[in-house]
Design a protein around this motif. Structure first.
Motif, PDB file in Angstrom:
ATOM      1  N   LEU A   1       0.894  -1.111   0.085  1.00 53.60           N
ATOM      2  CA  LEU A   1      -0.071  -0.040   0.212  1.00 53.60           C
ATOM      3  C   LEU A   1       0.803   1.214   0.045  1.00 53.60           C
ATOM      4  CD1 LEU A   1      -3.135   0.864   0.507  1.00 53.60           C
ATOM      5  CD2 LEU A   1      -2.383   1.179   2.889  1.00 53.60           C
ATOM      6  N   GLN A   2       0.618   2.266  -0.807  1.00 56.57           N
ATOM      7  CA  GLN A   2       1.297   3.481  -0.862  1.00 56.57           C
ATOM      8  C   GLN A   2       0.435   4.579  -1.093  1.00 56.57           C
ATOM      9  OE1 GLN A   2       4.182   2.545  -4.260  1.00 56.57           O
ATOM     10  NE2 GLN A   2       2.870   4.009  -5.329  1.00 56.57           N
ATOM     11  N   ARG A   3       0.712   6.073  -0.853  1.00 56.81           N
ATOM     12  CA  ARG A   3      -0.225   7.046  -1.201  1.00 56.81           C
ATOM     13  C   ARG A   3      -0.368   7.145  -2.675  1.00 56.81           C
ATOM     14  NH1 ARG A   3       4.372   8.621   1.648  1.00 56.81           N
ATOM     15  NH2 ARG A   3       4.757  10.404  -0.166  1.00 56.81           N
ATOM     16  N   ALA A   4      -1.714   7.615  -3.015  1.00 54.91           N
ATOM     17  CA  ALA A   4      -1.997   7.583  -4.441  1.00 54.91           C
ATOM     18  C   ALA A   4      -1.591   8.722  -5.360  1.00 54.91           C
ATOM     19  CB  ALA A   4      -3.763   7.999  -4.069  1.00 54.91           C
ATOM     20  N   GLU A   5      -0.827   9.737  -4.752  1.00 56.09           N
ATOM     21  CA  GLU A   5      -0.379  10.910  -5.480  1.00 56.09           C
ATOM     22  C   GLU A   5       1.091  10.365  -5.890  1.00 56.09           C
ATOM     23  OE1 GLU A   5       0.790  11.880  -1.053  1.00 56.09           O
ATOM     24  OE2 GLU A   5      -0.718  11.255  -2.261  1.00 56.09           O
ATOM     25  N   ARG A   6       1.786   9.257  -5.574  1.00 55.26           N
ATOM     26  CA  ARG A   6       2.875   8.531  -6.153  1.00 55.26           C
ATOM     27  C   ARG A   6       2.504   8.012  -7.493  1.00 55.26           C
ATOM     28  NH1 ARG A   6       6.990   8.095  -2.345  1.00 55.26           N
ATOM     29  NH2 ARG A   6       8.380   7.126  -4.036  1.00 55.26           N
ATOM     30  N   ASP A   7       3.454   7.902  -8.568  1.00 54.97           N
ATOM     31  CA  ASP A   7       2.975   7.437  -9.765  1.00 54.97           C
ATOM     32  C   ASP A   7       4.097   6.131 -10.166  1.00 54.97           C
ATOM     33  OD1 ASP A   7       5.765   8.763 -10.109  1.00 54.97           O
ATOM     34  OD2 ASP A   7       5.126   9.767 -11.776  1.00 54.97           O
ATOM     35  N   ASP A   8       4.492   5.596  -9.113  1.00 55.62           N
ATOM     36  CA  ASP A   8       5.287   4.545  -9.114  1.00 55.62           C
ATOM     37  C   ASP A   8       4.768   3.231  -8.446  1.00 55.62           C
ATOM     38  OD1 ASP A   8       5.764   5.416  -6.691  1.00 55.62           O
ATOM     39  OD2 ASP A   8       7.901   5.792  -6.786  1.00 55.62           O
ATOM     40  N   LEU A   9       3.742   2.927  -8.598  1.00 56.33           N
ATOM     41  CA  LEU A   9       3.091   1.592  -7.817  1.00 56.33           C
ATOM     42  C   LEU A   9       3.821   0.437  -8.496  1.00 56.33           C
ATOM     43  CD1 LEU A   9       0.966   0.665  -6.045  1.00 56.33           C
ATOM     44  CD2 LEU A   9      -0.541   0.371  -7.788  1.00 56.33           C
TER      45      LEU A   9
END
Length: 269
Positions: free
Chosen positions: A108-116
């Motif tokens: 799980l990570q923050r939505a604003e990151r673009d590196d899922l």
């Protein structure tokens, strides 16, 4: 003589009222992976039955210890088999209970990151955080529940050990007392992300500000979530326990990402 009889009558009345209160408002100890799903189930149960249930969320290992020490819980929904069965072995439950759900782990990570990370390499973010730490000393935290008493923390440790990263992430690791707290840590400003329960990633309040990728089920021991009735549980606790095995409760659990046993039948005492 009359005074003695009065005291005896008062004592009997207090005991009866105490037992009635216990039957009417049982306290349920529930793994924090159930925080959103069980709250929804309980709302429906109370609306349909007119009976109240008090929920207490936390880590399964801590609840196991509290029940063993006499905490007044009547139903225990663990995030694993081990903690529930240990109480049964100690003679503290009515039966072995049932496996009511199967849990899953996610990154799980923050939505604003673009590196899922992709499904083929769900721990790529952990590896990138480690590379950054080695090169710059910057600590992007990796969140997980404490494996000392949280089953989802145990699963997270298994996953990290499987890929040889457990020892390496020690400088970056931040641990929650339970998996719900770990999910909050995973979405904090100084965190890269975390390994938490799938059910929390699907909860509306977290889903709107996070992204996730599922961890393969065979990367860790199964999260067979078992529930038991504590000895002395009252009538309402029994009804709630039965309700949790019904279609409405199972539909909600499935909606929050839990796998379901085909036939959730109670074990023999």
């Amino acid at each position: 003589m009359k005074k003695t009889s009065c005291w005896l009558l008062l004592g009997t009345l207090l005991i009866s009222l105490s037992g009635l209160a216990k039957a009417e408002t049982p306290t349920v100890a529930a793994a924090s992976s159930l925080q959103f799903a069980l709250s929804e189930i309980t709302t429906r149960f109370q609306a349909e039955s007119g009976q109240q249930v008090r929920l207490n969320f936390g880590s399964s290992g801590n609840f196991r210890r509290q029940i063993a020490q006499g905490a007044p819980f009547e139903v225990f929904l663990s995030a694993d088999d081990i903690n529930a069965l240990a109480l049964h072995e100690d003679g503290l439950t009515e039966s072995e209970g049932i496996v009511y759900a199967y849990g899953r782990l996610v990154w799980l990570q923050r939505a604003e990151r673009d590196d899922l990370p992709g499904e083929g390499d769900p721990l790529a973010a952990v590896e990138r955080a480690l590379e950054e730490y080695r090169e710059t000393g910057r600590r992007s935290r990796i969140a997980l529940a404490n494996p000392e008493h949280a089953p989802y923390g145990v699963a997270a440790r298994h996953v990290l050990e499987r890929v040889g990263l457990w020892d390496e992430i020690q400088p970056l690791k931040v641990m929650g007392e339970n998996v719900s707290q770990a999910a909050q840590f995973a979405l904090s400003a100084d965190a890269r992300g975390g390994l938490v329960a799938y059910s929390l990633a699907l909860a509306p309040t977290l889903a709107e500000r996070s992204d996730y990728v599922l961890i393969p089920e065979d990367w860790h021991a199964p999260l067979n979530q078992r529930m038991v009735l504590v000895k002395g549980a009252g009538e309402t606790a029994h009804r709630f326990y039965d309700y949790l095995q019904g279609d409405e409760a199972r539909e909600i659990l499935a909606r929050y990402g839990f796998g379901l046993p085909a036939e959730p039948l109670q074990e023999e005492p």
